[in-house]
Write an enzyme that holds these catalytic residues in place. Structure first.
Site, PDB file in Angstrom:
ATOM      1  N   GLU A  31       0.840  -1.206   0.000  1.00 21.35           N
ATOM      2  CA  GLU A  31       0.000   0.000   0.000  1.00 21.35           C
ATOM      3  C   GLU A  31       0.873   1.253   0.000  1.00 21.35           C
ATOM      4  O   GLU A  31       1.839   1.340   0.748  1.00 21.35           O
ATOM      5  CB  GLU A  31      -0.889   0.000   1.240  1.00 21.35           C
ATOM      6  CG  GLU A  31      -2.238   0.625   1.016  1.00 21.35           C
ATOM      7  CD  GLU A  31      -3.069  -0.181   0.022  1.00 21.35           C
ATOM      8  OE1 GLU A  31      -3.213   0.296  -1.130  1.00 21.35           O
ATOM      9  OE2 GLU A  31      -3.559  -1.265   0.376  1.00 21.35           O
ATOM     10  N   THR A  33       2.915   2.079  -2.116  1.00 21.14           N
ATOM     11  CA  THR A  33       4.222   1.810  -2.734  1.00 21.14           C
ATOM     12  C   THR A  33       4.206   2.096  -4.228  1.00 21.14           C
ATOM     13  O   THR A  33       5.261   2.306  -4.827  1.00 21.14           O
ATOM     14  CB  THR A  33       4.634   0.338  -2.521  1.00 21.14           C
ATOM     15  OG1 THR A  33       3.540  -0.508  -2.910  1.00 21.14           O
ATOM     16  CG2 THR A  33       4.986   0.064  -1.072  1.00 21.14           C
ATOM     17  N   GLY A 118     -16.323   4.625  -2.940  1.00 22.29           N
ATOM     18  CA  GLY A 118     -15.714   5.060  -1.690  1.00 22.29           C
ATOM     19  C   GLY A 118     -15.216   3.949  -0.798  1.00 22.29           C
ATOM     20  O   GLY A 118     -14.757   4.198   0.311  1.00 22.29           O
ATOM     21  N   GLY A 120     -12.703   1.926  -1.617  1.00 23.33           N
ATOM     22  CA  GLY A 120     -11.300   1.626  -1.895  1.00 23.33           C
ATOM     23  C   GLY A 120     -11.115   0.481  -2.856  1.00 23.33           C
ATOM     24  O   GLY A 120     -10.041  -0.126  -2.898  1.00 23.33           O
ATOM     25  N   LEU A 121     -12.135   0.163  -3.654  1.00 20.15           N
ATOM     26  CA  LEU A 121     -12.039  -0.935  -4.614  1.00 20.15           C
ATOM     27  C   LEU A 121     -11.817  -0.437  -6.031  1.00 20.15           C
ATOM     28  O   LEU A 121     -11.929  -1.188  -6.991  1.00 20.15           O
ATOM     29  CB  LEU A 121     -13.303  -1.800  -4.559  1.00 20.15           C
ATOM     30  CG  LEU A 121     -13.652  -2.370  -3.183  1.00 20.15           C
ATOM     31  CD1 LEU A 121     -14.878  -3.273  -3.279  1.00 20.15           C
ATOM     32  CD2 LEU A 121     -12.484  -3.128  -2.588  1.00 20.15           C
ATOM     33  N   SER A 123     -13.375   1.974  -8.081  1.00 20.60           N
ATOM     34  CA  SER A 123     -14.469   2.123  -9.038  1.00 20.60           C
ATOM     35  C   SER A 123     -14.066   3.053 -10.175  1.00 20.60           C
ATOM     36  O   SER A 123     -14.451   2.836 -11.332  1.00 20.60           O
ATOM     37  CB  SER A 123     -15.721   2.650  -8.337  1.00 20.60           C
ATOM     38  OG  SER A 123     -15.456   3.863  -7.660  1.00 20.60           O
ATOM     39  N   GLU A 156      -7.237   9.766 -15.044  1.00 23.84           N
ATOM     40  CA  GLU A 156      -7.408   9.995 -13.611  1.00 23.84           C
ATOM     41  C   GLU A 156      -6.639  11.233 -13.166  1.00 23.84           C
ATOM     42  O   GLU A 156      -7.136  12.054 -12.405  1.00 23.84           O
ATOM     43  CB  GLU A 156      -6.926   8.762 -12.837  1.00 23.84           C
ATOM     44  CG  GLU A 156      -7.100   8.853 -11.343  1.00 23.84           C
ATOM     45  CD  GLU A 156      -8.370   8.184 -10.843  1.00 23.84           C
ATOM     46  OE1 GLU A 156      -8.647   8.319  -9.646  1.00 23.84           O
ATOM     47  OE2 GLU A 156      -9.076   7.557 -11.635  1.00 23.84           O
ATOM     48  N   ASP A 168      -4.088   0.551  -9.827  1.00 24.03           N
ATOM     49  CA  ASP A 168      -5.524   0.314  -9.948  1.00 24.03           C
ATOM     50  C   ASP A 168      -5.912  -0.018 -11.378  1.00 24.03           C
ATOM     51  O   ASP A 168      -6.625  -0.988 -11.646  1.00 24.03           O
ATOM     52  CB  ASP A 168      -6.303   1.540  -9.470  1.00 24.03           C
ATOM     53  CG  ASP A 168      -6.087   1.838  -8.001  1.00 24.03           C
ATOM     54  OD1 ASP A 168      -5.529   0.973  -7.289  1.00 24.03           O
ATOM     55  OD2 ASP A 168      -6.463   2.938  -7.566  1.00 24.03           O
ATOM     56  N   TYR A 218      -3.438  12.235   1.098  1.00 33.07           N
ATOM     57  CA  TYR A 218      -2.815  11.406   0.057  1.00 33.07           C
ATOM     58  C   TYR A 218      -1.737  12.207  -0.660  1.00 33.07           C
ATOM     59  O   TYR A 218      -0.594  11.752  -0.812  1.00 33.07           O
ATOM     60  CB  TYR A 218      -3.884  10.927  -0.930  1.00 33.07           C
ATOM     61  CG  TYR A 218      -3.347  10.088  -2.063  1.00 33.07           C
ATOM     62  CD1 TYR A 218      -3.240   8.709  -1.950  1.00 33.07           C
ATOM     63  CD2 TYR A 218      -2.940  10.680  -3.261  1.00 33.07           C
ATOM     64  CE1 TYR A 218      -2.744   7.935  -2.990  1.00 33.07           C
ATOM     65  CE2 TYR A 218      -2.449   9.921  -4.310  1.00 33.07           C
ATOM     66  CZ  TYR A 218      -2.358   8.551  -4.174  1.00 33.07           C
ATOM     67  OH  TYR A 218      -1.861   7.792  -5.206  1.00 33.07           O
TER      68      TYR A 218
END
Length: 383
Positions: A31, A33, A118, A120-121, A123, A156, A168, A218
């Protein structure tokens, strides 16, 4: 759901569409990284965005967001950012094709799915990759999947305004059933890791909370990592990212660091090492040892990278006494979203009830749980 989306497309546009599916993802370990040129271990899962798409022989892009029941129309020759966030995930992809000198004709699209927003998968990556995959196929652009991944990531960055790493989009596009992807985010070399899920299931516990810190923190973490690299480059000019840094390097120059920046860099270097160790455990079929790396990862995210929150920490702590759970940790950017848990298959029902009851009692919030299967990446749908 794909049938409903196809039916809506026919109702709106009176023609037959091409059908595409694009999955969300989990990240087993690794995570924060990815934007440090490190290693990650994601997998595509059966929470997916579906698209119905067809050319319309005009200069317009007509979009319909099935889940929101909202529509929008844009001139394909004048694509620019919108004030409405969901528009930008699609517009950004169109813009990337146009930047690459690919002429995108007018088209109609209906999209929607079951990737929870929301949680964290990813979308957003599923939307970007699904549209990129669909347009590439629909208009026969002939681009390879890696090019589509890079375009989706730039969409993005430039339209959604999130400076995400490439994990992602890569996981959404390159996923493989029953396999995780060991991805080197610097070289984009990757290896499929067989993950034996007969005895274990991936269970996601969604806090249903997203603290307002998420977006700003972030970007702050990225800057802190960059500050650490800048400091170390005075001593090691060959360093370009935290991927090149070792723990002895950090320790030797600790006195020169701001203490917070030191903790951030230490976490990233350790997490990179954890991914490699965890992959070794996976190759050996030792899920218990793999799970212990997940717990250590969470502790680093909680204390050194400081992107966890009380809800995530509570959920992870609830699993520690359970012999039926191999490992658990927070997943994603942090400050809310999901924990990912490796739970013995026979114990999944008892686990979900216990976790839901404990979370309700502690926070007065209904815990959302998802049991995830590992699936293939973006593809056409045959009906």
């Amino acid at each position: 759901m794909i049938d409903d989306i196809q039916a809506k497309f026919r109702e709106l546009y009176q023609q037959e569409p091409l059908l595409v599916r694009s999955p969300g993802r989990v990240n087993l370990i690794g995570e924060h990284t990815d934007y440090n040129d490190g290693f990650v271990l994601p997998a595509a899962i059966n929470k997916e965005i579906f698209f119905a798409i067809a050319p319309n022989n005009t200069n317009q892009v007509r979009m319909y967001a099935f889940d929101l029941q909202e529509s929008a129309t844009f001139d394909v020759n004048h694509i620019q950012r919108s004030k409405t966030s969901w528009h930008n995930y699609l517009l950004g992809v169109i813009a990337q094709f146009q930047k690459g000198k690919y002429k995108v004709p007018g088209f109609d699209v209906v999209f929607g799915g079951n990737v929870p927003i929301g949680a964290g998968l990813s979308s957003s990556a599923a939307v970007e990759c699904g549209l990129a995959f669909g347009l590439n196929h629909l208009f026969d652009f002939g681009l390879e999947k890696l090019s589509l991944v890079k375009m989706a990531q730039l969409a993005e960055h430039e339209y959604a305004g999130v400076m995400s790493g490439i994990m992602d989009q890569f996981a959404s596009m390159f996923g493989k059933k029953n396999h995780a992807i060991k991805l080197d985010c610097r070289s984009l070399d990757y290896e499929y890791m067989d993950i034996d899920m007969q005895d274990y299931r991936i269970v996601l516990c969604d806090t249903r909370i997203k603290h307002s810190l998420a977006a700003t923190e972030y970007n702050t973490r990225r800057k802190e990592c960059e500050a650490g690299v800048a400091l170390l480059r005075k001593h090691y000019p060959e360093i370009t990212s935290l991927r090149d840094v070792t723990l002895p390097m950090l320790e030797q120059h600790q006195a020169e660091f701001d203490p917070v920046v030191y903790r951030r860099c230490t976490y990233v270097v350790q997490e990179n090492n954890r991914v490699l160790v965890a992959c070794q455990h996976l190759e050996e079929g030792d899920m218990q040892a793999f799970g212990q790396q997940m717990y250590v990862s969470h502790e680093g995210l909680q204390h050194d990278y400081e992107v966890s929150c009380p809800e995530l920490d509570f959920l992870v702590d609830q699993t520690r006494p359970l012999k039926t759970v191999a490992g658990a940790r927070m997943m994603g950017g942090g400050f809310g979203g999901c924990t990912i848990n490796l739970v013995e298959t026979a114990a999944v029902d008892a686990f979900t009830k216990q976790m839901a009851d404990a979370y309700q009692k502690q926070f007065g919030v209904t815990l959302q749980l998802y049991i995830a299967s590992i699936v293939d990446g973006s593809s056409l749908v045959d009906c």
